[in-house]
Design an enzyme around this catalytic site. Sequence first.
Site, PDB file in Angstrom:
ATOM      1  N   GLU A 219       0.820  -1.211   0.000  1.00 42.11           N
ATOM      2  CA  GLU A 219       0.000   0.000   0.000  1.00 42.11           C
ATOM      3  C   GLU A 219       0.856   1.263   0.000  1.00 42.11           C
ATOM      4  O   GLU A 219       0.542   2.245  -0.681  1.00 42.11           O
ATOM      5  CB  GLU A 219      -0.938   0.004   1.213  1.00 42.11           C
TER       6      GLU A 219
ATOM      7  N   TYR B 291      -6.619   6.481   4.672  1.00 40.10           N
ATOM      8  CA  TYR B 291      -6.747   5.553   3.548  1.00 40.10           C
ATOM      9  C   TYR B 291      -5.911   4.297   3.776  1.00 40.10           C
ATOM     10  O   TYR B 291      -6.402   3.173   3.643  1.00 40.10           O
ATOM     11  CB  TYR B 291      -6.330   6.209   2.221  1.00 40.10           C
TER      12      TYR B 291
ATOM     13  N   ASP C 194     -10.197   5.570  -2.977  1.00 39.33           N
ATOM     14  CA  ASP C 194      -9.027   6.124  -3.655  1.00 39.33           C
ATOM     15  C   ASP C 194      -9.488   6.794  -4.948  1.00 39.33           C
ATOM     16  O   ASP C 194     -10.686   6.943  -5.213  1.00 39.33           O
ATOM     17  CB  ASP C 194      -7.979   5.039  -3.905  1.00 39.33           C
TER      18      ASP C 194
END
Length: 225
Positions: A41, A124, A142
Amino acid sequence: MIPPAEKIDSFQEKIFSFYRTSGRNLPWRKTTDPYAIFVSEVMLQQTQVDRVIPFYQRWLQRWPTIHTLAQADRAEVLKMWLGLGYNNRAVNLHKASQCIVQQFTGNIKEALESGTKIPGIGPYTERAVRIFAFNEDLVTVDTNIRRILIHQLNLPETVSDADLWQLAEHCLPYGQSRDWHNALMDYGSLVLTSRKTGIKPKTQQSRFEGSDRQIRAMILRFFLQ
């Protein structure tokens, strides 16, 4: 503003149908290890998937656990990251690993759920790791997911983040969060692209060539040789 149930059902089936036949085969989808997913990520932030894959694989070969990364030398971490861009991500990833090891004995799930501020982990990333590692019934939005929601639900591009997140929660198929978010990201990357829809991201990556980032990268590469 919430779509009727039948529209949500149709939307879910469309996305899942695409994913069943055309979903991407990515290395971080073959694991539920929260550390490996955390690494992916961070690397995927503002970086294309194809470029990330070899860095991700080399990184996990060198530091297969959060404990091994926490013990690594900062200079070696930066050297391993060279070529991926935005080198502060590597610094924050290293700091985060040390924080999680020191304060939570390496337990990433506990660290994310604690509310503790951890370097490089914003809302996020926190939710993405919890979704992809633990299949938690959470949503995250996103650039790709934002574009899909706007296009599929006929929303104005000026829609607020709060409204988008609320819509995302209503569209979430409970118990399938991991597959749902993977499917959305693939659909946005492969089908409903920014070019095809004309829906631009809220923020755009600045040009690298000739930028201060390129100069900093060159300086860093020189000192790490």
